[in-house]
Design an enzyme around this catalytic site. Structure first.
Site, PDB file in Angstrom:
ATOM      1  N   LEU A 160       0.831  -1.219   0.000  1.00 36.11           N
ATOM      2  CA  LEU A 160       0.000   0.000   0.000  1.00 36.11           C
ATOM      3  C   LEU A 160       0.854   1.253   0.000  1.00 36.11           C
ATOM      4  O   LEU A 160       0.444   2.301  -0.480  1.00 36.11           O
ATOM      5  CB  LEU A 160      -0.922   0.006   1.224  1.00 36.11           C
ATOM      6  CG  LEU A 160      -1.987  -1.079   1.268  1.00 36.11           C
ATOM      7  CD1 LEU A 160      -2.667  -1.122   2.629  1.00 36.11           C
ATOM      8  CD2 LEU A 160      -3.027  -0.838   0.172  1.00 36.11           C
ATOM      9  N   GLY A 161       2.038   1.125   0.542  1.00 38.15           N
ATOM     10  CA  GLY A 161       2.921   2.289   0.570  1.00 38.15           C
ATOM     11  C   GLY A 161       4.273   1.918   1.142  1.00 38.15           C
ATOM     12  O   GLY A 161       4.428   0.879   1.797  1.00 38.15           O
ATOM     13  N   GLY A 221       7.482   3.319   3.458  1.00 37.21           N
ATOM     14  CA  GLY A 221       7.880   4.341   4.421  1.00 37.21           C
ATOM     15  C   GLY A 221       9.321   4.133   4.826  1.00 37.21           C
ATOM     16  O   GLY A 221       9.987   3.237   4.305  1.00 37.21           O
ATOM     17  N   ILE A 222       9.790   4.958   5.740  1.00 38.80           N
ATOM     18  CA  ILE A 222      11.182   4.801   6.166  1.00 38.80           C
ATOM     19  C   ILE A 222      11.380   3.515   6.964  1.00 38.80           C
ATOM     20  O   ILE A 222      12.466   2.981   7.027  1.00 38.80           O
ATOM     21  CB  ILE A 222      11.689   6.014   6.993  1.00 38.80           C
ATOM     22  CG1 ILE A 222      10.616   6.484   7.966  1.00 38.80           C
ATOM     23  CG2 ILE A 222      12.165   7.146   6.111  1.00 38.80           C
ATOM     24  CD1 ILE A 222      11.113   7.491   8.970  1.00 38.80           C
ATOM     25  N   ASN A 223      10.308   3.012   7.559  1.00 39.62           N
ATOM     26  CA  ASN A 223      10.437   1.789   8.365  1.00 39.62           C
ATOM     27  C   ASN A 223      10.099   0.529   7.594  1.00 39.62           C
ATOM     28  O   ASN A 223      10.040  -0.551   8.158  1.00 39.62           O
ATOM     29  CB  ASN A 223       9.524   1.880   9.591  1.00 39.62           C
ATOM     30  CG  ASN A 223      10.004   2.943  10.545  1.00 39.62           C
ATOM     31  OD1 ASN A 223      11.176   2.978  10.885  1.00 39.62           O
ATOM     32  ND2 ASN A 223       9.107   3.824  10.941  1.00 39.62           N
ATOM     33  N   VAL A 271       4.100  -0.986   3.986  1.00 41.40           N
ATOM     34  CA  VAL A 271       2.770  -1.161   4.577  1.00 41.40           C
ATOM     35  C   VAL A 271       2.021  -2.065   3.596  1.00 41.40           C
ATOM     36  O   VAL A 271       1.896  -1.747   2.413  1.00 41.40           O
ATOM     37  CB  VAL A 271       2.056   0.186   4.788  1.00 41.40           C
ATOM     38  CG1 VAL A 271       0.615  -0.017   5.236  1.00 41.40           C
ATOM     39  CG2 VAL A 271       2.805   1.034   5.819  1.00 41.40           C
ATOM     40  N   LYS A 286       1.263  -2.617   9.173  1.00 45.28           N
ATOM     41  CA  LYS A 286       2.600  -2.019   9.293  1.00 45.28           C
ATOM     42  C   LYS A 286       3.422  -2.885  10.242  1.00 45.28           C
ATOM     43  O   LYS A 286       2.970  -3.208  11.344  1.00 45.28           O
ATOM     44  CB  LYS A 286       2.463  -0.585   9.839  1.00 45.28           C
ATOM     45  CG  LYS A 286       3.767   0.174   9.919  1.00 45.28           C
ATOM     46  CD  LYS A 286       3.521   1.658  10.161  1.00 45.28           C
ATOM     47  CE  LYS A 286       4.818   2.421  10.289  1.00 45.28           C
ATOM     48  NZ  LYS A 286       4.624   3.876  10.426  1.00 45.28           N
ATOM     49  N   ASP A 328       5.846  14.907  12.799  1.00 41.26           N
ATOM     50  CA  ASP A 328       6.137  14.465  11.428  1.00 41.26           C
ATOM     51  C   ASP A 328       4.927  14.742  10.544  1.00 41.26           C
ATOM     52  O   ASP A 328       4.580  13.951   9.666  1.00 41.26           O
ATOM     53  CB  ASP A 328       6.477  12.973  11.432  1.00 41.26           C
ATOM     54  CG  ASP A 328       7.246  12.558  10.178  1.00 41.26           C
ATOM     55  OD1 ASP A 328       7.917  13.420   9.577  1.00 41.26           O
ATOM     56  OD2 ASP A 328       7.175  11.367   9.808  1.00 41.26           O
TER      57      ASP A 328
END
Ligand code: ADP
Length: 349
Positions: free
Chosen positions: A32-33, A35-37, A40, A55, A148
């Site tokens: 779905l996306g 991220g920095i971690n 997702v 996540k 953030d």
């Protein structure tokens, strides 16, 4: 054996499920996306077949803070809901698996960009800002700073008109300590004067700065070429023709939120009281250039995102983690003045 609850130093307790997530959810390969971690992913509940977002966070103090703070505020209308949290081990690595409602409507500015020319008005912009500000107020009232707040973390539940805008990603959220004593960090990051402001107000003021940048972009200022510099220097102007029709209330609000000195910046209660936010339904329906500008600035957009990320990182200094000088020993003109004033007050009594 897994402990049933995970206690945090702040007193937050997470109660993750300890059975395997695969007992309850089918995890798909659909990303779905990013991220920095990490990714997702999409997942399905095995009982009701509903789609959710997953996540995965490796266990760390930072991850625990993210999960605990997000969980605590997840019931609010304009904050992405957490459905379940699991604590599972994979090859000896402990992970938190956070199941959230799936935001199918995509990112805020993507949606504005896709609107037809003329469809996006100042009233629409005011409604969006009121919704984001209400999420920030909910957090600040609970002494949580998000830290953030950027366009990528504002997602819609659905792509159609029923979509609700929600804030997500509590990876940098912080519970601000209202009882922190007035201490002086040994260096001064960004424009801050913490001895004037106090650490808790400083952390919250970062969110207001973000709101100002989002509102500025929301009004259709050209992304290219000056946006990066504006973000870096704090020099935001209101040139024609993009701003000529925009109300004075809106411009004053942006100025108040982007005030370079965080001590003079508006706080969330002042923002919520502003007529442009409080009476967003009465804001003029002036068409804005936002969709067109976002489309034209598409290529430069990643640079704007990067600049915002960099500025937020600079502002996100944890006062409780830097070496702190004791108040009594620090020499500082302003503190000296304040000490003398306090002494005078004591003597007057
Ligand atoms: P990170 O903390 O690693 O940066 P985020 O929480 O910001 O991760 O998520 C990264 C991306 O994943 C987001 O920008 C968004 O595109 C997507 N995403 C995050 N949460 C959801 C969700 N609940 N539903 C749909 N997509 C999501």
């Amino acid at each position: 054996m897994d402990e049933p609850s995970v206690r945090l130093s702040t007193g937050n307790i997470i109660y993750p499920k300890t059975n395997l997530i695969s007992d309850d959810y089918e995890i798909s390969n659909t990303v779905l996306g990013l991220g920095i971690n990490g990714k997702v992913l999409q997942c399905h509940n095995k009982d009701n077949g509903q789609v959710y977002a997953l996540k995965v966070l490796h266990d760390s103090l930072k991850a625990r803070r993210e999960v605990a703070l997000h969980w605590r505020v997840s019931g609010f209308r304009h904050i992405v809901s957490i459905i379940d949290v699991y604590k599972n081990s994979y090859n000896g690595n402990v992970c938190f698996l956070v199941v959230m409602e799936c935001m199918r409507g995509g990112e805020l500015f993507q949606r504005i960009q896709n609107q037809q020319t003329g469809a996006f008005t100042e009233r629409e912009a005011a409604k969006i800002m009121q919704e984001i500000c209400s999420a920030v107020k909910y957090l600040h009232d609970r002494n949580i700073a998000h830290r953030d707040l950027k366009p990528e973390n504002l997602l819609y539940t659905l792509p159609d008109q029923n979509g609700v805008l929600k804030l997500t990603d509590f990876g940098f959220a912080k519970e601000v300590n209202v009882h922190a004593t007035l201490e002086t960090p040994c260096y001064t990051p960004y424009y801050v004067a913490p001895e004037v402001l106090g650490p808790e107000k400083y952390d919250k003021s970062c969110d207001i700065w973000s709101l100002g940048v989002i509102m500025y972009i929301n009004h259709g200022q050209a992304i290219s070429p000056g946006m990066k510099k504006r973000i870096r220097t704090g020099q935001f102007d209101f040139p024609d023709p993009e701003w000529s029709g925009v109300s004075k209330d809106a411009r004053d609000l942006i100025r108040g939120m982007l005030c370079v000195n965080p001590a003079k910046r508006l706080d969330i209660d002042q923002v919520m009281c502003n007529q442009w936010i409080a009476k967003y339904g009465e804001v003029p329906e002036t068409p804005l250039y936002t969709g067109k500008m976002l489309k034209e600035g598409e290529e430069t957009w990643p640079e704007v995102q990067e600049e915002m990320m960099r500025s937020l990182a600079t502002m996100r200094v944890d006062y409780d983690q830097v070496h702190i000088k004791s108040l009594n020993n620090s020499s500082n003109a302003l503190l000296d003045k304040r000490r003398k004033k306090n002494l005078m007050n004591v003597l007057k009594k």
